[in-house]
Design an enzyme around this catalytic site. Structure first.
Site, mmCIF file in Angstrom:
data_model
loop_
_atom_site.group_PDB
_atom_site.id
_atom_site.type_symbol
_atom_site.label_atom_id
_atom_site.label_comp_id
_atom_site.label_asym_id
_atom_site.label_seq_id
_atom_site.Cartn_x
_atom_site.Cartn_y
_atom_site.Cartn_z
ATOM 1 N N PHE B 190 0.852 -1.187 0.000
ATOM 2 C CA PHE B 190 0.000 0.000 0.000
ATOM 3 C C PHE B 190 0.888 1.237 0.000
ATOM 4 O O PHE B 190 1.725 1.422 0.886
ATOM 5 C CB PHE B 190 -0.922 0.040 1.223
ATOM 6 C CG PHE B 190 -1.879 1.202 1.153
ATOM 7 C CD1 PHE B 190 -3.113 1.070 0.533
ATOM 8 C CD2 PHE B 190 -1.513 2.460 1.641
ATOM 9 C CE1 PHE B 190 -3.976 2.155 0.416
ATOM 10 C CE2 PHE B 190 -2.377 3.544 1.527
ATOM 11 C CZ PHE B 190 -3.611 3.394 0.917
ATOM 12 N N ASP B 296 9.302 3.117 1.642
ATOM 13 C CA ASP B 296 8.089 3.803 2.075
ATOM 14 C C ASP B 296 7.923 3.577 3.573
ATOM 15 O O ASP B 296 7.496 2.512 4.018
ATOM 16 C CB ASP B 296 6.885 3.241 1.293
ATOM 17 C CG ASP B 296 5.571 3.869 1.716
ATOM 18 O OD1 ASP B 296 5.504 4.428 2.826
ATOM 19 O OD2 ASP B 296 4.599 3.786 0.939
ATOM 20 N N LYS B 327 2.213 10.382 8.132
ATOM 21 C CA LYS B 327 1.496 9.847 9.313
ATOM 22 C C LYS B 327 1.999 10.403 10.649
ATOM 23 O O LYS B 327 1.812 11.564 10.917
ATOM 24 C CB LYS B 327 1.583 8.322 9.288
ATOM 25 C CG LYS B 327 0.674 7.729 8.177
ATOM 26 C CD LYS B 327 0.035 6.436 8.641
ATOM 27 C CE LYS B 327 -0.694 5.721 7.523
ATOM 28 N NZ LYS B 327 -2.079 5.441 7.864
ATOM 29 N N THR B 352 2.789 24.754 -5.659
ATOM 30 C CA THR B 352 2.549 26.026 -4.967
ATOM 31 C C THR B 352 3.155 26.010 -3.570
ATOM 32 O O THR B 352 3.957 26.868 -3.225
ATOM 33 C CB THR B 352 1.034 26.319 -4.846
ATOM 34 O OG1 THR B 352 0.497 26.403 -6.155
ATOM 35 C CG2 THR B 352 0.782 27.640 -4.116
#
Lengths: 475, 472
Positions: B190, B296, B327, B352
């Site tokens: 995931f 990750d 997280k 931005t």
């Protein structure tokens, strides 16, 4: 040059009693020596190649941005169009100090699993109160790019669900999707326009068509692109040509949709293509898009990330169009600090839970800030005030553009302070931007040779006068 | 217990036990329904009252107070209403960051280096630079972009300009400007839900259905047999089998693979672990095939596995090229060390906001508290204590505590039940005894408590599990 009317009461003075009366430039160059030194150090840990100057946010105030050298520049770029009410606005400081904000900062919820008891009220008093006409539901996210991608996801799920009806997912869909293959993975597309800018994550970037540097070396979906009208200025002199140009683009759009090898789930367009050069089109053009998308069952997404929240003289720029029926989704971010999309059709919410889903699903701290922003805008009538200041600014610029052989294509009439013009070429533009900074004006470019004005909603006549004077001086 | 309690220091009034006033959750249901009229709330467990939540306990609007071992899907580091974080939230620095949000790439604040410096104090070994984003999915996609820029620069030359053909074709989303390049990820992984991160995610169909995806490859992630010490040979073979698949994909996939993306422990996909040897094998393969390795650490990072970053246990040589985070850190982004991972020209890795200083300041503060209170060690100590107790329960209730995993991985512990129904029933029953606990994959339970979850909390948890299981 127009001069300010005596006796005007300034809202900016209410919020910023000590706002400078004119820019202060102490250094021989902007960025100055301190700015350069700090930026060089920053480069050791953080990509600093696009830095204009290092900023002192503690000493920035109202419409003035302060840099590390103590220069104070009148800011009409405003963090790429994302400062709504000036730097250190006391109302926003109050919101930032509130218990509600502190709670949202230290207890960030996974909103869709454990929504905070006050989230519905925060939305109702802020983001939803500001919803465009005809919209009453919202999905929240974190930035403009993310807002657009979540809208795309809603569009894909809606279109597939329409085809699938009440049937459950097939075994083939369930297994193929795990290999990123059809039929589980969609082959549908999102259509965007040449020069459009919709963000830089991979899905949104596939719809961005502004400049090569935004896209190079990054894999993209093979999604369709349609031409956006290239209007000639001044509009009054080219009415017929522009009408024909818009019709040409609408015809081409319909042709692309009719001949698309893969179903187009949605179309996305900005009311004014901002990053791509402040390219405008008429209400008739956008009504044409609404008609074509309805006819061909393509969802119509309006990207109001840059145009939204008052600067155009309406709260949402697409309100200028008076469409016969509202767009299907409207995305927002930037000046609202929060991000996401509005919609009204309940079918745009997927049939099952956990489909439009992620850990945070937005950020209540930004929704609280959006609420404070909305309330100030509403109480102070800042949208209509911006419309008036915009008209004043536009007419001043009109005189400058008429006189100058370096400027052309002034645009944004009757469109608040959302104004732009072109320079004769990119070099002139770049020099103009640098000279403006040296004269105490922070202004940004767009497109190849455009200059865009993106001031706060507390940018008033006195600021417009300063702006016009500096620009005249530089020219 | 001789250890001084950190949670008691932060939360002298933290309750000793959960409070279960009602299991009907009527107020919650009403609130969720009302919210549902304007905001998709169908996945809500309950409506929470964060102002009444404290430390390891989360309050709902019905007056219940749950011990929270799910912690906002693994994203609350130091407990609810942590006083140190409240102090940070009230600081002038934070207030300025909230009201004057900068476009960091164009107008960095004069304190940005210091803010980055605070985060870098807890950077993974071997990493000394960062780029910031807004969420885990965003962090991963930014990392993919960095990987693609780097990969093309290897071929083109770091300073070489783009060709006319590239500049033209890219505006039509076509090669060579938009090259066909892939990120390899793993089955059951995931990595987020935007379009590219969604293309690397392979956890459940519901995360992916009806969305377009890049045709990127998936390798198999090792499926170990438990307990690990009784299955050493079999698991070693499993590592080798999976690494061979990765190598095969490098050689045969129709699109060149520019990067490999992997979680140190596949979390959403079921808390699937793999050995240090497996990860070193991946590191070797990426180097052999000219690709970059992205770790990750969105869910595994920031202390919960007993080291600050879970992959630090593997002691990879050389370290991974990019490490993504989000997280528990509240901020998001990636760490890196090679200066050529910064693209050659401005405005390529750009947007931005380029992150959010408000969240970066909070991350710095979280890092500071972790170091000051040695919370990684606390998690390690408490994890051992908890794991032993779970092992004992496992021998008593083997059906409900299958494949217990996360030994020596602090509180990053999970187990499986016999079916999805049994798991869901268990999660539901735990709420009724005052424990907020989450699942992963189809049939597993994962523990994701805060870093100030201590022995007394572990005791409450164990007692509650036993109470629920004793009735099964």
């Amino acid at each position: 040059m127009l001069r300010r009317i005596k006796g005007v009461r300034y809202l900016s003075s209410k919020y910023f009693p000590n706002e400078p009366t004119s820019p202060v430039v102490k250094t021989a160059s902007v960025p100055g020596p301190k700015s350069k030194q700090i930026n060089q150090e920053l480069g050791q840990v953080y990509d600093n190649k696009a830095t204009y100057f290092v900023t002192d946010y503690f000493n920035s105030y109202g419409n003035y941005i302060s840099d590390a050298d103590g220069n104070k520049l009148l800011d009409v770029f405003c963090q790429i169009s994302s400062i709504p009410l000036g730097y250190n606005n006391p109302k926003l400081i109050e919101a930032a100090k509130s218990d509600e904000m502190i709670d949202a900062i230290v207890n960030r919820p996974a909103l869709a699993c454990f929504p905070s008891t006050n989230y519905a009220q925060i939305l109702k008093d802020g983001l939803l109160a500001a919803a465009p006409p005809g919209m009453n539901k919202i999905w929240t996210s974190l930035c403009g790019s993310d807002a657009n991608e979540t809208a795309y996801k809603a569009a894909f799920m809606y279109q597939h669900s329409k085809i699938r009806g009440n049937k459950p997912f097939s075994e083939e869909e369930l297994s193929s999707v795990m290999n990123n293959k059809a039929p589980g993975a969609s082959e549908m597309t999102i259509l965007s326009f040449e020069k459009g800018f919709h963000g830089r994550t991979f899905g949104s970037l596939s719809t961005t068509r502004s400049k090569a540097i935004h896209k190079l070396d990054i894999p993209a979906f093979d999604w369709p692109v349609a031409p956006f009208p290239k209007l000639q200025y001044p509009l009054e002199e080219f009415e017929q040509e522009n009408r024909q140009e818009e019709q040409r683009c609408l015809n081409k759009l319909e042709e692309i949709i009719e001949n698309a090898p893969k179903q187009i789930a949605a179309l996305i367009v900005e009311p004014v293509q901002s990053e791509g050069g402040d390219n405008h089109a008429s209400s008739e053009f956008f009504q044409g898009i609404r008609d074509i998308t309805k006819k061909h069952n393509v969802l119509f997404i309006v990207d109001e990330v840059q145009t939204g929240v008052g600067a155009s003289g309406k709260f949402w720029a697409h309100e200028h169009w008076n469409l016969t029926s509202p767009p299907d989704m409207v995305t927002f971010s930037k000046k609202f600090q929060a991000a996401g999309f509005y919609y009204s059709n309940p079918d745009l919410q997927p049939k099952d839970a956990y489909r439009q889903f992620n850990t945070w699903c937005g950020d209540p701290s930004k929704a609280i800030l959006a609420k404070a922003i909305y309330q100030v805008i509403k109480q102070d009538g800042l949208v209509s005030k911006t419309a008036n200041v915009g008209d004043y600014l536009y007419s001043g610029l009109q005189q400058l553009v008429n006189k100058s052989d370096k400027l052309k294509n002034l645009r944004g009439k009757n469109f608040g302070t959302f104004i732009a013009f072109d320079c004769v070429n990119a070099d002139v533009r770049n020099k103009l931007l640098a000279d403006c900074r040296l004269n105490g004006l922070n202004v940004g470019g767009c497109g190849e040779s455009g200059v865009r004005l993106r001031p706060t909603l507390l940018f008033e006549q006195k600021h417009a006068d300063l702006f016009l004077n500096i620009l005249e001086k530089v020219l | 217990m001789s250890n001084q309690s950190v949670s008691a220091k932060y939360f002298p009034n933290e309750p000793q036990q959960p409070i279960v006033k009602t299991t009907s959750l009527n107020v919650s249901k009403q609130e969720i329904e009302a919210l549902g009229k304007v905001f998709d709330s169908r996945s809500a467990y309950f409506a929470a009252d964060y102002s009444k939540s404290i430390g390891n306990y989360i309050a709902d609007v019905d007056g219940n107070l749950y011990l929270d071992v799910y912690a906002q899907i693994a994203s609350i580091p130091l407990g609810y209403n942590n006083p140190a974080l409240i102090e940070t939230a009230k600081s002038d620095k934070m207030i300025r960051a909230i009201v004057d949000r900068p476009a960091l790439g164009n107008f960095p604040g004069n304190d940005l280096k210091e803010i980055c410096g605070e985060i870098l104090k807890v950077a993974p070994k071997g990493q000394d630079k960062l780029w910031s984003g807004l969420s885990g999915a965003d962090a991963n996609e930014l990392a993919f972009k960095a990987v693609f820029f780097w990969y093309q620069a290897q071929k083109r030359g770091y300073k070489t300009d783009f060709s006319r053909e590239e500049v033209e074709s890219v505006m039509h989303n076509q090669a060579p400007g938009s090259p066909e390049l892939a990120i390899l990820s793993f089955e059951r992984a995931f990595h987020g839900r935007l379009f590219a991160s969604g293309s690397t995610t392979c956890s459940k169909p519901i995360h992916k259905l009806d969305l377009p995806a890049f045709k990127w490859p998936k390798a198999e992630f090792p499926s170990y047999k438990y307990p690990l010490d009784e299955n050493v040979e079999a698991n070693k073979k499993e590592d080798e089998r999976c690494l061979a698949i990765v190598e095969d994909l490098f050689k045969t996939w129709s699109i060149p693979i520019a990067g490999v993306l992997v979680e140190p422990i596949q979390s959403e996909g079921g808390d699937n672990h793999a050995s240090g040897e497996f990860f070193q094998g991946l590191r070797d393969l990426t180097i052999k095939h000219g690709a970059l390795l992205i770790m990750d650490e969105v869910q595994t990072g920031v202390g919960a596995t007993g080291v600050m970053w879970a992959h630090e246990r593997f002691n990879l040589q050389p370290p991974p090229d990019l490490v993504t985070f989000s997280k528990k850190f509240q901020s998001a982004g990636y760490f890196f060390h090679d200066p050529e991972i910064v693209p050659n020209f401005a405005y390529r890795q750009f947007n931005t906001w380029c992150g959010d200083p408000a969240r970066m300041i909070l991350a710095g503060s979280i890092g500071e508290q972790i170091l000051k209170n040695d919370l990684v060690k606390v998690a390690d100590r408490v994890g051992k204590y908890l794991y032993e107790k779970l092992e004992k329960l496992q021998s008593k209730y083997p059906k409900y505590l299958k494949d217990l995993r996360g030994k020596d991985r602090a509180t990053f512990i999970a187990w499986s039940l016999e079916s999805s129904e049994a798991r869901n029933q268990f999660l539901n029953d735990m709420k009724k005894v005052g424990i907020n606990i989450g699942g992963c994959a189809e049939d597993s339970v994962r523990l994701r408590p805060t870093l100030i979850f201590e022995e007394n909390h572990a005791d409450v948890l164990i007692e509650a599990i036993e109470k629920v299981l004793s009735k099964y």
